[in-house]
Write an enzyme that holds these catalytic residues in place. Sequence first.
Site, PDB file in Angstrom:
ATOM      1  N   TYR A 157       0.859  -1.192   0.000  1.00 25.73           N
ATOM      2  CA  TYR A 157       0.000   0.000   0.000  1.00 25.73           C
ATOM      3  C   TYR A 157       0.891   1.238   0.000  1.00 25.73           C
ATOM      4  CZ  TYR A 157      -3.747  -3.171   1.622  1.00 25.73           C
ATOM      5  OH  TYR A 157      -4.666  -4.174   1.746  1.00 25.73           O
ATOM      6  N   HIS A 199      -7.718  -9.476  -8.991  1.00 27.73           N
ATOM      7  CA  HIS A 199      -7.286  -8.776  -7.774  1.00 27.73           C
ATOM      8  C   HIS A 199      -8.528  -8.320  -6.985  1.00 27.73           C
ATOM      9  CE1 HIS A 199      -5.263  -5.791  -5.254  1.00 27.73           C
ATOM     10  NE2 HIS A 199      -4.146  -6.425  -5.561  1.00 27.73           N
ATOM     11  N   PHE A 201      -1.512  -7.143   1.687  1.00 26.99           N
ATOM     12  CA  PHE A 201      -2.915  -6.846   2.012  1.00 26.99           C
ATOM     13  C   PHE A 201      -3.145  -6.411   3.468  1.00 26.99           C
ATOM     14  CE2 PHE A 201      -3.141  -9.768  -1.644  1.00 26.99           C
ATOM     15  CZ  PHE A 201      -3.797  -8.931  -2.546  1.00 26.99           C
TER      16      PHE A 201
END
Length: 228
Positions: free
Chosen positions: A67, A187, A78
Amino acid sequence: MKQIIHNDWQNLLEEEFQSAYYQQLRNFLKEEYQTQTIYPEMDHIWEAFERTPYQAVKVVILGQDPYHGPNQAHGLSFSVQKGVAIPPSLRNIYKELASDLGIKAANHGDLRKWADQGVFLLNTVLTVRQGQAYSHRGKGWEMLTDAVIRALNKRQEPVIFVLWGNASIAKTALIDSEKHIILTAPHPSPLSAHRGFFGTKPFSKINEELIKRGKTPIDWQLEDNLDE
């Protein structure tokens, strides 16, 4: 040579760490961390490896790259640290977990409990510039994560590979599908989740495969963060 990872991954990747491409990657990262805002923090780059030693890996959940927002990435695909808003991709993973196994979403996005049970939360690229998704693509990380997948492919013990999105699915060529289990899907990002991520039931499939092999299934339930 300085120890980078403090378990069996170190010996397995020693050759990579001494390679020319890795030295170039190191120099690139040194410059990036000095001049840009890079995620995750330097001491969390290898978090997935530290938490899930090679011999402990049962499942690989392969993402694209970390991220790129403040305080989010902490070295596990994740996952975000407690106290940070749950990103949309992870919200969709939680939705699929609820529809697959009836497990209610936690109020945080910290997936360390999964990692500690043998779920190797790996990205194809391990660092990123703030606000610039996939900005460290093509700098050498893909070569290193190819080596990681090849090492896992050599395991006698079958591994369950969960490949979400094109960057991850591209690694299929490195995996012996006769020996290992490969689960692929679009995804979980809001841009692609509706194209076939929802309804794939990866969590129940993983546990069925583990049980079939006499292994302890993963406890996917994450306890709520009581501080919130």
